[in-house]
Scaffold this motif. Structure first.
Motif, PDB file in Angstrom:
ATOM      1  N   ALA A 172      35.328  37.774   0.362  1.00  0.00           N
ATOM      2  CA  ALA A 172      34.542  38.713   1.168  1.00  0.00           C
ATOM      3  C   ALA A 172      33.681  39.498   0.194  1.00  0.00           C
ATOM      4  N   LEU A 173      32.405  39.713   0.549  1.00  0.00           N
ATOM      5  CA  LEU A 173      31.471  40.291  -0.406  1.00  0.00           C
ATOM      6  C   LEU A 173      30.609  41.354   0.260  1.00  0.00           C
ATOM      7  N   SER A 174      30.369  42.449  -0.449  1.00  0.00           N
ATOM      8  CA  SER A 174      29.512  43.523   0.043  1.00  0.00           C
ATOM      9  C   SER A 174      28.624  44.004  -1.094  1.00  0.00           C
ATOM     10  N   ILE A 175      27.377  44.372  -0.748  1.00  0.00           N
ATOM     11  CA  ILE A 175      26.438  44.965  -1.699  1.00  0.00           C
ATOM     12  C   ILE A 175      26.154  46.389  -1.247  1.00  0.00           C
ATOM     13  N   ILE A 176      26.423  47.344  -2.126  1.00  0.00           N
ATOM     14  CA  ILE A 176      26.283  48.755  -1.760  1.00  0.00           C
ATOM     15  C   ILE A 176      25.494  49.490  -2.855  1.00  0.00           C
ATOM     16  N   PRO A 177      24.242  49.950  -2.544  1.00  0.00           N
ATOM     17  CA  PRO A 177      23.486  49.722  -1.314  1.00  0.00           C
ATOM     18  C   PRO A 177      22.693  48.424  -1.384  1.00  0.00           C
ATOM     19  N   GLU A 178      22.209  47.985  -0.241  1.00  0.00           N
ATOM     20  CA  GLU A 178      21.416  46.757  -0.196  1.00  0.00           C
ATOM     21  C   GLU A 178      19.948  47.017  -0.533  1.00  0.00           C
ATOM     22  N   LYS A 179      19.487  48.255  -0.378  1.00  0.00           N
ATOM     23  CA  LYS A 179      18.123  48.625  -0.747  1.00  0.00           C
ATOM     24  C   LYS A 179      18.173  49.571  -1.942  1.00  0.00           C
ATOM     25  N   VAL A 180      17.386  49.251  -2.966  1.00  0.00           N
ATOM     26  CA  VAL A 180      17.417  50.023  -4.210  1.00  0.00           C
ATOM     27  C   VAL A 180      15.991  50.429  -4.585  1.00  0.00           C
ATOM     28  N   ASN A 181      15.774  51.701  -4.799  1.00  0.00           N
ATOM     29  CA  ASN A 181      14.490  52.196  -5.283  1.00  0.00           C
ATOM     30  C   ASN A 181      14.461  52.095  -6.810  1.00  0.00           C
ATOM     31  N   ILE A 182      13.362  51.530  -7.323  1.00  0.00           N
ATOM     32  CA  ILE A 182      13.219  51.353  -8.770  1.00  0.00           C
ATOM     33  C   ILE A 182      12.052  52.205  -9.253  1.00  0.00           C
ATOM     34  N   PRO A 183      12.304  53.203 -10.092  1.00  0.00           N
ATOM     35  CA  PRO A 183      11.205  54.018 -10.643  1.00  0.00           C
ATOM     36  C   PRO A 183      10.325  53.169 -11.570  1.00  0.00           C
ATOM     37  N   PRO A 184       9.110  53.629 -11.897  1.00  0.00           N
ATOM     38  CA  PRO A 184       8.229  52.888 -12.804  1.00  0.00           C
ATOM     39  C   PRO A 184       8.870  52.672 -14.167  1.00  0.00           C
ATOM     40  N   TYR A 185       8.755  51.460 -14.677  1.00  0.00           N
ATOM     41  CA  TYR A 185       9.261  51.098 -16.000  1.00  0.00           C
ATOM     42  C   TYR A 185      10.721  51.519 -16.181  1.00  0.00           C
ATOM     43  N   SER A 186      11.541  51.240 -15.186  1.00  0.00           N
ATOM     44  CA  SER A 186      12.922  51.698 -15.238  1.00  0.00           C
ATOM     45  C   SER A 186      13.840  50.636 -14.618  1.00  0.00           C
ATOM     46  N   VAL A 187      15.071  51.069 -14.291  1.00  0.00           N
ATOM     47  CA  VAL A 187      16.094  50.177 -13.766  1.00  0.00           C
ATOM     48  C   VAL A 187      16.708  50.791 -12.513  1.00  0.00           C
ATOM     49  N   GLY A 188      16.894  49.982 -11.487  1.00  0.00           N
ATOM     50  CA  GLY A 188      17.613  50.393 -10.286  1.00  0.00           C
ATOM     51  C   GLY A 188      18.975  49.726 -10.252  1.00  0.00           C
TER      52      GLY A 188
ATOM     53  N   SER B  32      15.669  45.524 -13.282  1.00  0.00           N
ATOM     54  CA  SER B  32      14.746  46.192 -14.196  1.00  0.00           C
ATOM     55  C   SER B  32      13.302  45.873 -13.814  1.00  0.00           C
ATOM     56  N   SER B  33      12.391  46.789 -14.124  1.00  0.00           N
ATOM     57  CA  SER B  33      10.993  46.652 -13.723  1.00  0.00           C
ATOM     58  C   SER B  33      10.073  47.088 -14.850  1.00  0.00           C
ATOM     59  N   ASP B  34       8.967  46.340 -15.037  1.00  0.00           N
ATOM     60  CA  ASP B  34       7.920  46.794 -15.950  1.00  0.00           C
ATOM     61  C   ASP B  34       6.662  47.163 -15.174  1.00  0.00           C
ATOM     62  N   SER B  35       6.822  47.402 -13.868  1.00  0.00           N
ATOM     63  CA  SER B  35       5.705  47.834 -13.033  1.00  0.00           C
ATOM     64  C   SER B  35       5.464  49.328 -13.214  1.00  0.00           C
ATOM     65  N   GLY B  36       4.205  49.713 -13.142  1.00  0.00           N
ATOM     66  CA  GLY B  36       3.866  51.122 -13.270  1.00  0.00           C
ATOM     67  C   GLY B  36       3.976  51.891 -11.971  1.00  0.00           C
ATOM     68  N   SER B  37       4.458  51.243 -10.897  1.00  0.00           N
ATOM     69  CA  SER B  37       4.584  51.884  -9.588  1.00  0.00           C
ATOM     70  C   SER B  37       6.038  51.864  -9.137  1.00  0.00           C
ATOM     71  N   ASN B  38       6.367  52.748  -8.197  1.00  0.00           N
ATOM     72  CA  ASN B  38       7.692  52.708  -7.587  1.00  0.00           C
ATOM     73  C   ASN B  38       7.844  51.419  -6.790  1.00  0.00           C
ATOM     74  N   SER B  39       9.006  50.797  -6.893  1.00  0.00           N
ATOM     75  CA  SER B  39       9.262  49.528  -6.219  1.00  0.00           C
ATOM     76  C   SER B  39      10.529  49.630  -5.391  1.00  0.00           C
ATOM     77  N   LEU B  40      10.642  48.732  -4.425  1.00  0.00           N
ATOM     78  CA  LEU B  40      11.816  48.690  -3.556  1.00  0.00           C
ATOM     79  C   LEU B  40      12.415  47.295  -3.591  1.00  0.00           C
ATOM     80  N   ALA B  41      13.702  47.211  -3.973  1.00  0.00           N
ATOM     81  CA  ALA B  41      14.405  45.933  -4.032  1.00  0.00           C
ATOM     82  C   ALA B  41      15.365  45.816  -2.853  1.00  0.00           C
ATOM     83  N   ARG B  42      15.311  44.673  -2.184  1.00  0.00           N
ATOM     84  CA  ARG B  42      16.253  44.356  -1.103  1.00  0.00           C
ATOM     85  C   ARG B  42      17.165  43.248  -1.588  1.00  0.00           C
ATOM     86  N   LEU B  43      18.471  43.534  -1.581  1.00  0.00           N
ATOM     87  CA  LEU B  43      19.462  42.605  -2.124  1.00  0.00           C
ATOM     88  C   LEU B  43      20.203  41.893  -1.012  1.00  0.00           C
ATOM     89  N   LYS B  44      20.440  40.596  -1.204  1.00  0.00           N
ATOM     90  CA  LYS B  44      21.235  39.794  -0.271  1.00  0.00           C
ATOM     91  C   LYS B  44      22.113  38.842  -1.066  1.00  0.00           C
TER      92      LYS B  44
END
Length: 403
Positions: free
Chosen positions: A281-297, A260-272
């Protein structure tokens, strides 16, 4: 008496509403260390409006020379380039480290006879407090080289609200020599919020500058400036939902990840993820997530149990990149926003049970069959009882008729 009770009720309701609306100021601005990454080699040549610069030299004399307008004629080994900023706050004091290419001042040179060597320079941390009538920064924290004293000095100044004129000096903050590393690779700033009565939210911006003479005895003055940095930074929260306490060996579960984000700009999250790969065995799908302003990715975490001898220790972390506020001058953007990075992590332990054996399968089958059989028997008994009751009714009616 009734009026008094109503008045007390209204006062209580007002206090409750006020306590909900007013934030807790004391801890609102505390945050862990953050990183701002500046664009490299983006220093600029400053051109004087009057065509000249006047700079104080080590001999105490002011040297007035033409300002160079051709960057190609200003060549020196190291330019005042900002690499980045790391900053944090305990809620009362802001601590910032400005990472730079070092400006090595020639302490023994006179401004009149040395070319292509830094003779003056400094670092600044302007502070911008949001205001309806404000279009610029309000305070500036300076670290500057004093040629006469052959040392660094620091001052805290309030910007003059008019065009031109001197700023109001609030005085030095500690010993300036302690703010600069021996090799000049970083400069530290710290300022207490109560000193300037800073609000919960404000912005800071950093700059560095240096001056030298070129071969034509023109002043070459360079500067590098960051974008605005929000204090406190935007909040990003990493969470994992529907996570079971344990799974069986050989099983696979898929659970959602939320950022979740309270930023007013688009953000990019990289997960590891960091985990003991002998257990799962573990996988993250997708590893890169775009977060819209004041929203949740959202993303997905897939976990497969491999070995039940050890519980699975898992750490999922995210590095969120978001743009800072751009540099503005008279309402126009003079630089594209740079990138800030914020990290967050979630740790959890997942128990792994042994896989089901033959006895477990038989037992489960019998349990399932037994439950089904019990339900069938109960149904038969219920139907049989209904039928018997239906057969008895005519006899009762006959007996009644005979009577």
């Amino acid at each position: 008496m009734m009026r008094f009770i109503i008045l007390i009720a209204l006062m209580t309701n007002t206090l409750i509403i006020y306590s909900i609306i007013v934030p807790n100021v004391s801890g609102a601005s505390s945050f862990v260390n953050q990183q701002y990454v500046d664009q490299t080699n983006d220093w600029e040549l400053i051109k004087s409006r009057t065509g000249t610069f006047s700079i104080l030299g080590p001999d105490g004399k002011v040297t007035k020379l033409p300002s160079e307008i051709n960057k190609e004629k200003c060549v020196i080994n190291e330019y005042p380039d900002i690499k980045g900023v790391s900053y944090n706050s305990d809620g009362e004091t802001i601590y910032a480290t400005l990472w730079v290419n070092p400006i090595v001042i020639d302490q023994n040179a006179s401004s009149g006879g040395v070319q292509n060597k830094w003779i003056s320079g400094g670092y600044q941390m302007p502070i911008d407090i949001p205001s309806v009538y404000d279009y610029g920064t309000d305070y500036v924290y300076r670290l500057e080289w004093k040629p006469q004293n052959q040392t660094w000095s620091n001052t805290l100044e309030e910007r003059n609200i008019g065009i031109g004129g001197k700023n109001k000096i609030h005085g030095p903050i500690g010993d300036a020599e302690d703010f600069i590393s021996n090799d000049g690779n970083y400069v530290t700033f710290s300022i207490n919020r109560s000193m300037l009565s800073l609000p919960d939210r404000f912005k800071i911006i950093f700059s560095t500058w240096g001056a030298f003479q070129n071969d034509e005895r023109h002043w070459c003055v360079f500067t590098d400036t960051t974008s605005f940095i929000d204090i406190p930074p935007p909040l990003f929260n990493l969470s994992i939902s529907d996570l079971p306490s344990y799974i069986r060996k050989g099983e696979t579960v898929i659970v959602p990840i939320h950022i979740s984000s309270d930023s007013g700009s688009n953000s990019l999250a990289r997960l590891k993820a960091v985990y003991n790969n002998n257990s799962i065995a573990l996988s993250i799908i997708p590893e890169k997530v775009n977060i819209p302003p004041y929203s949740v990715g959202d993303s997905l975490l897939e976990i497969k149990a491999l070995d039940n001898r050890y519980p699975a220790q898992v750490k999922v972390n995210t590095s969120v990149s978001f743009p800072s506020s751009p540099k503005l001058q008279s309402g126009a953007i003079i630089s594209t926003p740079s990138i800030n990075n914020i990290s967050d992590e979630v740790r959890f332990t997942l128990g792994i049970l042994p896989e089901l054996g033959l006895f477990d399968y038989v037992n489960n089958t019998l349990s399932t069959w037994g439950a089904a059989a019990s339900q069938a028997i109960a149904l038969v008994v219920a139907l049989g009882g209904a039928k018997l009751r239906g057969q008895d009714e005519p006899k009762d009616k006959e007996n009644n008729n005979q009577t």
